[in-house]
Design an enzyme around this catalytic site. Structure first.
Site, short mmCIF file in Angstrom:
data_model
loop_
_atom_site.label_atom_id
_atom_site.label_comp_id
_atom_site.label_asym_id
_atom_site.label_seq_id
_atom_site.Cartn_x
_atom_site.Cartn_y
_atom_site.Cartn_z
CG ASN A 37 31.99 42.53 33.78
OD1 ASN A 37 31.49 41.99 34.43
ND2 ASN A 37 33.31 42.57 33.69
CG HIS A 122 45.64 40.78 29.61
ND1 HIS A 122 44.57 41.05 30.35
CD2 HIS A 122 45.44 41.26 28.38
CE1 HIS A 122 43.64 41.75 29.53
NE2 HIS A 122 44.27 41.91 28.27
NE ARG A 147 46.26 44.49 29.70
CZ ARG A 147 45.03 44.60 30.47
NH1 ARG A 147 44.36 45.43 30.15
NH2 ARG A 147 44.95 43.96 31.86
CE1 TYR A 159 41.26 46.57 34.41
CE2 TYR A 159 43.43 47.07 33.50
CZ TYR A 159 42.26 46.48 33.34
OH TYR A 159 42.07 45.89 32.08
CG ASP A 211 44.07 49.19 30.03
OD1 ASP A 211 44.04 50.47 30.04
OD2 ASP A 211 43.44 48.34 29.93
CG HIS A 213 41.25 50.24 33.62
ND1 HIS A 213 40.19 50.22 34.40
CD2 HIS A 213 40.97 49.31 32.47
CE1 HIS A 213 39.56 49.40 34.04
NE2 HIS A 213 39.78 48.85 32.84
CD GLU A 237 43.74 48.71 26.73
OE1 GLU A 237 44.70 47.97 26.13
OE2 GLU A 237 42.76 48.54 27.31
CD GLU A 263 38.70 48.44 27.92
OE1 GLU A 263 40.16 48.15 27.38
OE2 GLU A 263 38.75 48.46 29.15
NE ARG A 284 41.93 48.58 23.97
CZ ARG A 284 41.71 47.49 24.30
NH1 ARG A 284 42.02 46.64 23.26
NH2 ARG A 284 40.83 46.96 25.25
CG HIS A 313 37.65 45.62 25.21
ND1 HIS A 313 36.38 45.81 25.99
CD2 HIS A 313 38.63 45.44 26.14
CE1 HIS A 313 36.82 45.69 27.24
NE2 HIS A 313 37.84 45.31 27.26
CG ASP A 317 34.96 41.55 30.64
OD1 ASP A 317 34.39 42.31 30.01
OD2 ASP A 317 35.89 41.87 31.34
CD GLU A 340 41.93 42.91 25.84
OE1 GLU A 340 42.38 42.88 26.72
OE2 GLU A 340 41.00 43.69 25.38
CD1 TRP A 403 38.50 49.80 39.19
CD2 TRP A 403 37.52 49.36 37.32
NE1 TRP A 403 38.84 48.61 38.69
CE2 TRP A 403 38.14 48.16 37.59
CE3 TRP A 403 36.67 49.21 36.16
CZ2 TRP A 403 38.14 47.06 36.90
CZ3 TRP A 403 36.78 48.00 35.40
CH2 TRP A 403 37.48 46.84 35.88
#
Ligand code: EZ4
Ligand code: CO
Length: 403
Positions: A37, A122, A147, A159, A211, A213, A237, A263, A284, A313, A317, A340, A403
């Protein structure tokens, strides 16, 4: 059998995907997902310029040697672009082997360790009410594991929260990455309340995941894990970035909330300390970014020794080809945990054909030869690549953050 040609297909049916198609002298072809991505063309170029010339005339059954040729043989090791390209080759070779032998890929990896695979999706809302509504909608679709992400009061973009009602897509098209603003204190104050409310509304049976992130320090992660303990998460996560694997020693000392990470990992060396020290509960890594099925089987077997399960993961995307590879992987290994599954835009599924059936929260692995995913190459041509970037994230004072 010989590899005679390979093509890289970059298309954008709903979002960008990079696909590797390896062709053989017997007419059988294999597909590999090479999507990274926001860095799609780097992988596409690496495949076209540096990898494809080296695999022509090779026997696709020699996947172990080809993997080492592309990993060890080039001298430059690891890295997301490199490993995604190698992963696509490896995935396509297993697809060819399955098709040539007339068997689904899981039969070549160890056979059927289970007949169905638990999946999670999600629920994400801009605030508590919208998030609860999403959980309820998802439960009505039959999911057993969700999630949960939610907008934080006072923040415009967070996020995991979709800009519109559609599937969550973090990348934005345009000349430069979007910028988001983050405040860890506000996040930490809100999340335990969110999970308390979800448990109160929806009961104990549902598997709940969350998550972070990679936005927390070890001690912040420890606090969040501890405060979430009463709500019994399936996993928490990506609490910390984990470039420093020792971080997890601190988190582990403080909480019994199960931990998942991986991930953005791309080799076994990103997680061998986490696995051998039993610092996580779920690994993951996914097949595309983990360098393919060949190394992922080795990682799964290492994790099995330490009682750690998988949770590949599977965002929208990555293309359905990666999901197909993950499902065969999850079918064959003993220590599968969960898969997932965010779903795809309808327009994505006009180009890709996923033969694996999904019903009431579980995937049923396809018995079709190969990976069980095909692609309409002509339709793919109708959706040209659109430059897109993942966002970056800053603290309120402008400090560049995770991020
Ligand atoms: O942000 O795949 O668990 N899933 C995630 C994803 C990642 C995206 C990045 O491209 O964290 O949504
Ligand atoms: Co994640």
């Amino acid at each position: 059998m010989k590899i005679v040609d390979a093509k890289v297909i970059v298309c954008s049916p709903g979002r960008n995907f990079v696909t590797l198609k390896i062709e053989t002298d017997e007419g059988v072809y294999g597909l590999g997902d090479a999507t990274l991505n926001g860095r799609e063309l780097a992988v596409a170029t690496y495949l076209k310029e540096h990898i494809i010339p080296c695999i022509i005339n090779r026997d696709p059954f020699d996947s172990e040697d080809i993997w080492h040729y592309l990993y060890r043989g080039v001298y430059w090791r690891r890295g997301a672009v490199n490993m995604t390209a190698i992963g696509a080759v490896d995935m396509a070779l297993w697809d060819i082997k399955g098709k040539a032998l007339g068997v689904p890929v899981h039969k070549l990896l160890g056979g059927k360790s289970r007949h169905r695979l638990l999946a999670y999706t999600h629920a994400q809302g801009k605030d508590m009410d919208e998030t609860l509504q999403k959980v309820s909608d998802i439960l009505n679709k039959g999911f057993k594991a969700i999630r949960i992400q939610s907008g934080i009061p006072g923040f415009e973009k967070v996020y995991g929260i979709a800009k519109d009602k559609g599937t969550y897509e973090p990348a934005t098209t345009g000349g430069k990455p979007d910028e988001e603003i983050w405040n860890t204190e506000k996040y930490l104050a809100y999340i335990p309340e969110l999970f308390q409310t979800v448990r109160k509304e929806f009961g104990k049976d549902l598997h709940l995941l969350h998550d972070s992130h990679h936005r927390l320090s070890s001690i912040e992660a420890a606090r969040l894990g501890k405060e979430l303990e009463p709500h019994h998460l399936f996993w928490l996560e990506d609490t910390v970035p984990a470039e420093l694997q020792q971080n997890f020693e601190w988190i582990r000392r403080h909480t019994t909330t199960p931990l998942a990470v991986g991930e953005i990992f791309n080799t076994i060396f990103d997680c061998q300390h986490l696995i051998t020290q039993q610092l996580i509960d779920y690994i993951r890594m996914t097949v595309a970014h983990g360098g393919g099925l060949t190394p992922m089987m080795k990682i799964a077997h290492l994790a099995e020794l330490y009682g750690i399960r998988t949770g590949c993961h599977g965002p929208s995307d990555l293309s359905p080809i990666n999901l197909g590879a993950c499902l065969h992987f999850g079918t064959a290994i003993n220590n599968f945990g969960i898969q997932e599954y965010m779903g795809y835009y309808p327009i994505t599924m006009e180009v890709f054909d996923l033969k694996h059936k999904f019903e009431e929260g579980y995937f049923y692995p396809s018995e079709e030869p190969g990976l069980g995913v095909d692609m309409d190459f002509e339709k793919a041509g109708n959706y040209p690549y659109k430059k897109a970037f993942l966002p970056i994230n800053r603290l309120e004072d402008g400090t560049l953050f995770h991020w």
